[in-house]
Design an enzyme around this catalytic site. Sequence first.
Site, PDB file in Angstrom:
ATOM      1  N   LYS A 197       2.063  26.527  -4.019  1.00 38.75           N
ATOM      2  CA  LYS A 197       1.242  25.545  -3.367  1.00 38.75           C
ATOM      3  C   LYS A 197       0.271  26.175  -2.381  1.00 38.75           C
ATOM      4  CE  LYS A 197       5.344  23.736  -2.519  1.00 38.75           C
ATOM      5  NZ  LYS A 197       6.572  22.949  -2.350  1.00 38.75           N
ATOM      6  N   GLY A 198       0.610  27.397  -1.935  1.00 41.03           N
ATOM      7  CA  GLY A 198      -0.092  28.013  -0.813  1.00 41.03           C
ATOM      8  C   GLY A 198      -1.596  28.114  -0.959  1.00 41.03           C
ATOM      9  N   GLU A 216      -5.352  33.386  -4.650  1.00 37.61           N
ATOM     10  CA  GLU A 216      -4.061  33.526  -3.961  1.00 37.61           C
ATOM     11  C   GLU A 216      -4.213  33.328  -2.464  1.00 37.61           C
ATOM     12  OE1 GLU A 216      -1.052  33.563  -4.178  1.00 37.61           O
ATOM     13  OE2 GLU A 216      -0.234  34.685  -5.857  1.00 37.61           O
ATOM     14  N   ASP A 217      -3.145  32.860  -1.822  1.00 38.82           N
ATOM     15  CA  ASP A 217      -3.148  32.789  -0.363  1.00 38.82           C
ATOM     16  C   ASP A 217      -2.959  34.184   0.224  1.00 38.82           C
ATOM     17  OD1 ASP A 217      -0.513  32.965  -1.294  1.00 38.82           O
ATOM     18  OD2 ASP A 217       0.252  31.328  -0.073  1.00 38.82           O
ATOM     19  N   ASP A 242       1.002  40.348  -1.188  1.00 38.10           N
ATOM     20  CA  ASP A 242       1.918  41.067  -0.293  1.00 38.10           C
ATOM     21  C   ASP A 242       2.493  42.281  -1.028  1.00 38.10           C
ATOM     22  OD1 ASP A 242       3.478  41.482   2.006  1.00 38.10           O
ATOM     23  OD2 ASP A 242       5.097  40.238   1.245  1.00 38.10           O
ATOM     24  N   PHE A 284       4.659  38.391   9.697  1.00 35.16           N
ATOM     25  CA  PHE A 284       4.701  37.147   8.944  1.00 35.16           C
ATOM     26  C   PHE A 284       3.691  36.164   9.523  1.00 35.16           C
ATOM     27  CE2 PHE A 284       6.283  33.119   7.370  1.00 35.16           C
ATOM     28  CZ  PHE A 284       6.646  33.443   6.072  1.00 35.16           C
ATOM     29  N   VAL A 285       2.863  35.601   8.656  1.00 41.60           N
ATOM     30  CA  VAL A 285       1.807  34.696   9.120  1.00 41.60           C
ATOM     31  C   VAL A 285       1.943  33.318   8.469  1.00 41.60           C
ATOM     32  CG1 VAL A 285       0.176  36.565   9.599  1.00 41.60           C
ATOM     33  CG2 VAL A 285       0.178  35.483   7.330  1.00 41.60           C
ATOM     34  N   ASP A 299       3.094  29.071   4.489  1.00 45.45           N
ATOM     35  CA  ASP A 299       4.171  28.296   5.097  1.00 45.45           C
ATOM     36  C   ASP A 299       5.288  29.151   5.644  1.00 45.45           C
ATOM     37  OD1 ASP A 299       5.094  28.995   2.342  1.00 45.45           O
ATOM     38  OD2 ASP A 299       6.855  27.837   2.958  1.00 45.45           O
ATOM     39  N   ARG A 301       1.590  24.693   6.676  1.00 42.26           N
ATOM     40  CA  ARG A 301       0.506  24.924   5.708  1.00 42.26           C
ATOM     41  C   ARG A 301      -0.799  24.279   6.166  1.00 42.26           C
ATOM     42  NH1 ARG A 301       2.728  26.959   0.920  1.00 42.26           N
ATOM     43  NH2 ARG A 301       4.778  26.181   0.331  1.00 42.26           N
TER      44      ARG A 301
HETATM   45  P1  IMP Z   1       4.057  39.005  -3.280  1.00 42.21           P
HETATM   46  O1  IMP Z   1       5.078  39.728  -2.456  1.00 42.21           O
HETATM   47  O2  IMP Z   1       2.738  39.755  -3.305  1.00 42.21           O
HETATM   48  O3  IMP Z   1       4.583  38.730  -4.661  1.00 42.21           O
HETATM   49  O4  IMP Z   1       3.770  37.619  -2.570  1.00 42.21           O
HETATM   50  C1  IMP Z   1       4.660  36.585  -2.788  1.00 42.21           C
HETATM   51  C2  IMP Z   1       4.454  35.376  -1.930  1.00 42.21           C
HETATM   52  O5  IMP Z   1       5.147  35.570  -0.717  1.00 42.21           O
HETATM   53  C3  IMP Z   1       3.071  34.975  -1.501  1.00 42.21           C
HETATM   54  O6  IMP Z   1       2.307  34.292  -2.464  1.00 42.21           O
HETATM   55  C4  IMP Z   1       3.427  34.036  -0.349  1.00 42.21           C
HETATM   56  O7  IMP Z   1       3.757  32.758  -0.861  1.00 42.21           O
HETATM   57  C5  IMP Z   1       4.654  34.679   0.228  1.00 42.21           C
HETATM   58  N1  IMP Z   1       4.331  35.422   1.455  1.00 42.21           N
HETATM   59  C6  IMP Z   1       4.209  36.752   1.612  1.00 42.21           C
HETATM   60  N2  IMP Z   1       3.916  37.064   2.893  1.00 42.21           N
HETATM   61  C7  IMP Z   1       3.850  35.883   3.557  1.00 42.21           C
HETATM   62  C8  IMP Z   1       3.594  35.535   4.949  1.00 42.21           C
HETATM   63  O8  IMP Z   1       3.321  36.374   5.830  1.00 42.21           O
HETATM   64  N3  IMP Z   1       3.623  34.203   5.237  1.00 42.21           N
HETATM   65  C9  IMP Z   1       3.891  33.239   4.307  1.00 42.21           C
HETATM   66  N4  IMP Z   1       4.145  33.530   3.009  1.00 42.21           N
HETATM   67  C10 IMP Z   1       4.127  34.838   2.645  1.00 42.21           C
HETATM   68 MG    MG Z   2       2.176  32.026  -2.664  1.00 42.98          MG
END
Ligand code: IMP
Ligand code: MG
Length: 179
Positions: free
Chosen positions: A46-47, A102-103, A106, A155-156, A162, A168
């Site tokens: 949803k982000g 993407e939001d 990470d 963490f943001v 969220d 959000r």
């Molecule tokens: P990935 O680790 O690149 O696969 O990211 C996975 C998901 O983790 C992202 O799409 C976000 O939904 C969530 N995420 C990662 N870091 C943060 C953060 O700092 N705040 C909120 N959600 C996060």
């Molecule tokens: Mg996400």
Amino acid sequence: MSKAQPPGIERILFTEEQIQQRIREVAGEISERFRGRDLKLIGVLKGSIFFLTALAREIEIPIKVDFLGISSFSNRTGAPGVVRIAKDLDESIEGEDVLLVEDIVDTGFTARYLLQTLAGRGPNSLGICTLLDRTSSRIVQVPVEFRCFEIPDRFVVGFGLDYKQLYRNLGFVAVMKRD
Ligand code: IMP
Ligand code: MG
């Protein structure tokens, strides 16, 4: 009208004005790059919907929009890198220029999985546009074509991101307190 800063927030990283300004710049780059082509933005629920709608309204070329939903267990929440599609796209992407919106990128597991999956469906081109990029947390390398902001290893929340499904709807991006 100013909203009170919710508890749990340590500091604002990017204000609403900074985000809008940066989105306008990136939307300009996207409009230039894809002028005369069939661009589709794909939002990851949803982000990313907050970023996607803001971005889409600043893009000056005709675009299509579609969404997919995933369930993921990233390294922050459990077993690393397990991602699956929970809600698929409504329409084909064959022959289209596709930007995955993407939001945040990470570890990169989500983006890599989605790129691999969508690449198998015959798009003309496929790239990533993300609001936030935390390259210091990257475990798998993914090409990020368009990014609004690089962020530190904290963490943001806000602008779609969220904490336990909350925050959000904040217009800014903020760092959470450490506890
Ligand atoms: P990935 O680790 O690149 O696969 O990211 C996975 C998901 O983790 C992202 O799409 C976000 O939904 C969530 N995420 C990662 N870091 C943060 C953060 O700092 N705040 C909120 N959600 C996060
Ligand atoms: Mg996400």
